[in-house]
Design a protein around this motif. Structure first.
Motif, PDB file in Angstrom:
ATOM      1  N   ASN A   1       0.824  -1.219   0.000  1.00 26.39           N
ATOM      2  CA  ASN A   1       0.000   0.000   0.000  1.00 26.39           C
ATOM      3  C   ASN A   1       0.854   1.265   0.000  1.00 26.39           C
ATOM      4  O   ASN A   1       0.528   2.250  -0.668  1.00 26.39           O
ATOM      5  N   GLU A   2       1.965   1.204   0.739  1.00 20.56           N
ATOM      6  CA  GLU A   2       2.842   2.392   0.774  1.00 20.56           C
ATOM      7  C   GLU A   2       3.397   2.691  -0.624  1.00 20.56           C
ATOM      8  O   GLU A   2       3.465   3.844  -1.058  1.00 20.56           O
ATOM      9  N   VAL A   3       3.780   1.625  -1.321  1.00 17.04           N
ATOM     10  CA  VAL A   3       4.346   1.830  -2.667  1.00 17.04           C
ATOM     11  C   VAL A   3       3.268   2.339  -3.617  1.00 17.04           C
ATOM     12  O   VAL A   3       3.486   3.284  -4.381  1.00 17.04           O
ATOM     13  N   ILE A   4       2.073   1.764  -3.520  1.00 19.52           N
ATOM     14  CA  ILE A   4       0.988   2.212  -4.393  1.00 19.52           C
ATOM     15  C   ILE A   4       0.654   3.682  -4.132  1.00 19.52           C
ATOM     16  O   ILE A   4       0.492   4.479  -5.062  1.00 19.52           O
ATOM     17  N   ALA A   5       0.628   4.061  -2.868  1.00 18.78           N
ATOM     18  CA  ALA A   5       0.317   5.462  -2.533  1.00 18.78           C
ATOM     19  C   ALA A   5       1.364   6.398  -3.160  1.00 18.78           C
ATOM     20  O   ALA A   5       1.026   7.434  -3.741  1.00 18.78           O
ATOM     21  N   ALA A   6       2.628   6.001  -3.072  1.00 19.51           N
ATOM     22  CA  ALA A   6       3.700   6.834  -3.652  1.00 19.51           C
ATOM     23  C   ALA A   6       3.566   6.898  -5.169  1.00 19.51           C
ATOM     24  O   ALA A   6       3.704   7.973  -5.770  1.00 19.51           O
ATOM     25  N   LEU A   7       3.265   5.763  -5.795  1.00 19.64           N
ATOM     26  CA  LEU A   7       3.116   5.730  -7.260  1.00 19.64           C
ATOM     27  C   LEU A   7       1.938   6.595  -7.703  1.00 19.64           C
ATOM     28  O   LEU A   7       2.035   7.358  -8.678  1.00 19.64           O
ATOM     29  N   LEU A   8       0.835   6.505  -6.988  1.00 20.31           N
ATOM     30  CA  LEU A   8      -0.347   7.315  -7.343  1.00 20.31           C
ATOM     31  C   LEU A   8      -0.016   8.802  -7.251  1.00 20.31           C
ATOM     32  O   LEU A   8      -0.314   9.578  -8.157  1.00 20.31           O
ATOM     33  N   ALA A   9       0.641   9.163  -6.164  1.00 20.18           N
ATOM     34  CA  ALA A   9       0.957  10.581  -5.959  1.00 20.18           C
ATOM     35  C   ALA A   9       1.939  11.081  -7.010  1.00 20.18           C
ATOM     36  O   ALA A   9       1.817  12.188  -7.528  1.00 20.18           O
ATOM     37  N   GLY A  10       2.892  10.254  -7.357  1.00 20.88           N
ATOM     38  CA  GLY A  10       3.955  10.704  -8.251  1.00 20.88           C
ATOM     39  C   GLY A  10       3.641  10.591  -9.730  1.00 20.88           C
ATOM     40  O   GLY A  10       4.402  11.067 -10.579  1.00 20.88           O
ATOM     41  N   SER A  11       2.524   9.954 -10.070  1.00 16.82           N
ATOM     42  CA  SER A  11       2.265   9.676 -11.501  1.00 16.82           C
ATOM     43  C   SER A  11       1.220  10.615 -12.106  1.00 16.82           C
ATOM     44  O   SER A  11       0.612  10.325 -13.122  1.00 16.82           O
ATOM     45  N   LYS A  12       1.043  11.755 -11.463  1.00 12.92           N
ATOM     46  CA  LYS A  12       0.089  12.738 -12.012  1.00 12.92           C
ATOM     47  C   LYS A  12       0.852  13.788 -12.815  1.00 12.92           C
ATOM     48  O   LYS A  12       1.997  14.098 -12.490  1.00 12.92           O
ATOM     49  N   ASP A  13       0.209  14.331 -13.828  1.00 16.04           N
ATOM     50  CA  ASP A  13       0.763  15.469 -14.579  1.00 16.04           C
ATOM     51  C   ASP A  13       2.169  15.187 -15.112  1.00 16.04           C
ATOM     52  O   ASP A  13       3.089  15.990 -14.915  1.00 16.04           O
ATOM     53  N   MET A  14       2.351  14.054 -15.741  1.00 17.89           N
ATOM     54  CA  MET A  14       3.649  13.745 -16.363  1.00 17.89           C
ATOM     55  C   MET A  14       3.509  14.016 -17.858  1.00 17.89           C
ATOM     56  O   MET A  14       2.732  13.338 -18.554  1.00 17.89           O
TER      57      MET A  14
ATOM     58  N   GLU B   1      10.475  16.252 -10.578  1.00 21.38           N
ATOM     59  CA  GLU B   1      10.586  16.286  -9.112  1.00 21.38           C
ATOM     60  C   GLU B   1       9.554  15.365  -8.450  1.00 21.38           C
ATOM     61  O   GLU B   1       9.892  14.606  -7.537  1.00 21.38           O
ATOM     62  N   SER B   2       8.331  15.396  -8.974  1.00 25.84           N
ATOM     63  CA  SER B   2       7.254  14.574  -8.390  1.00 25.84           C
ATOM     64  C   SER B   2       7.592  13.088  -8.488  1.00 25.84           C
ATOM     65  O   SER B   2       7.309  12.304  -7.578  1.00 25.84           O
ATOM     66  N   VAL B   3       8.237  12.703  -9.591  1.00 24.17           N
ATOM     67  CA  VAL B   3       8.584  11.283  -9.787  1.00 24.17           C
ATOM     68  C   VAL B   3       9.766  10.907  -8.890  1.00 24.17           C
ATOM     69  O   VAL B   3       9.768   9.852  -8.251  1.00 24.17           O
ATOM     70  N   GLN B   4      10.750  11.792  -8.835  1.00 21.63           N
ATOM     71  CA  GLN B   4      11.903  11.542  -7.951  1.00 21.63           C
ATOM     72  C   GLN B   4      11.438  11.395  -6.496  1.00 21.63           C
ATOM     73  O   GLN B   4      11.870  10.503  -5.769  1.00 21.63           O
ATOM     74  N   GLU B   5      10.492  12.266  -6.126  1.00 23.84           N
ATOM     75  CA  GLU B   5       9.959  12.211  -4.753  1.00 23.84           C
ATOM     76  C   GLU B   5       9.249  10.868  -4.508  1.00 23.84           C
ATOM     77  O   GLU B   5       9.445  10.222  -3.480  1.00 23.84           O
ATOM     78  N   ALA B   6       8.468  10.457  -5.487  1.00 26.02           N
ATOM     79  CA  ALA B   6       7.718   9.200  -5.365  1.00 26.02           C
ATOM     80  C   ALA B   6       8.684   8.017  -5.255  1.00 26.02           C
ATOM     81  O   ALA B   6       8.497   7.113  -4.431  1.00 26.02           O
ATOM     82  N   ILE B   7       9.730   8.042  -6.076  1.00 25.33           N
ATOM     83  CA  ILE B   7      10.730   6.969  -6.031  1.00 25.33           C
ATOM     84  C   ILE B   7      11.374   6.917  -4.641  1.00 25.33           C
ATOM     85  O   ILE B   7      11.534   5.853  -4.038  1.00 25.33           O
ATOM     86  N   GLY B   8      11.682   8.097  -4.115  1.00 30.69           N
ATOM     87  CA  GLY B   8      12.283   8.173  -2.785  1.00 30.69           C
ATOM     88  C   GLY B   8      11.373   7.585  -1.710  1.00 30.69           C
ATOM     89  O   GLY B   8      11.797   6.834  -0.836  1.00 30.69           O
ATOM     90  N   LYS B   9      10.095   7.920  -1.815  1.00 28.80           N
ATOM     91  CA  LYS B   9       9.114   7.423  -0.824  1.00 28.80           C
ATOM     92  C   LYS B   9       8.942   5.904  -0.949  1.00 28.80           C
ATOM     93  O   LYS B   9       8.822   5.189   0.035  1.00 28.80           O
ATOM     94  N   ALA B  10       8.928   5.414  -2.187  1.00 31.88           N
ATOM     95  CA  ALA B  10       8.634   3.987  -2.417  1.00 31.88           C
ATOM     96  C   ALA B  10       9.839   3.090  -2.128  1.00 31.88           C
ATOM     97  O   ALA B  10       9.685   1.959  -1.651  1.00 31.88           O
ATOM     98  N   ARG B  11      11.040   3.600  -2.386  1.00 38.35           N
ATOM     99  CA  ARG B  11      12.242   2.761  -2.365  1.00 38.35           C
ATOM    100  C   ARG B  11      12.397   1.909  -1.089  1.00 38.35           C
ATOM    101  O   ARG B  11      12.681   0.711  -1.185  1.00 38.35           O
ATOM    102  N   PRO B  12      12.144   2.462   0.109  1.00 35.21           N
ATOM    103  CA  PRO B  12      12.348   1.630   1.313  1.00 35.21           C
ATOM    104  C   PRO B  12      11.423   0.411   1.358  1.00 35.21           C
ATOM    105  O   PRO B  12      11.654  -0.537   2.113  1.00 35.21           O
TER     106      PRO B  12
END
Lengths: 94, 94
Positions: free
Chosen positions: B16-29, B66-77
């Protein structure tokens, strides 16, 4: 929501015929949200289909639609088998 | 058009944590047409992503957003690796 990611193997040189049949048969299917057909870029005999349905029942019912039966009939002579088939639960952002 | 179908492996209980990060980071690309996230129904650690981009370059450029980099950072752990990765040529019906 219900989803599928599936791989279709076509006879060499016949991929376009199968794609044409899939495109024609995948319109106006009740409960279908996404029906994305894509060519594998490395293997010219492979097709990938990503589907999103409102419910699993909607997907099952679609297989009885005349348009889908017709598409299956058109595609079958050009199909060489099926590979990966993943059932998924699509996550749609709000 | 350029597409990807990819499989992401998450640590147990962290999907769920990874999905939340992906959803947040995959807008407006820029250049993104579809970014479909789905849970594997059988394996609770797997996520499937189906992407459609206007071009391969659009996809590559998105990784610098930036939004994608942020999402990757959040998801990576919470990520435990990657599996299937298929490059595709999506077929969009007229």
């Amino acid at each position: 929501m219900y989803g599928l990611i599936s791989q279709m193997k076509t006879l060499p040189g016949r991929r376009n015929e199968v794609i044409a049949a899939l495109l024609a048969g995948s319109k106006d299917m009740p409960g279908n949200i996404t029906y994305l057909i894509a060519e594998d870029m490395e293997d010219k005999t492979l097709i990938w289909i990503t589907e999103v349905w409102r419910t699993k029942t909607d997907h099952a019912n679609s297989l009885q639609l005349e348009s889908v039966q017709e598409a299956i009939g058109k595609a079958r002579p050009h199909i060489n088998g099926f590979g990966t088939r993943i059932e998924t639960r699509p996550v749609i952002s709000d």
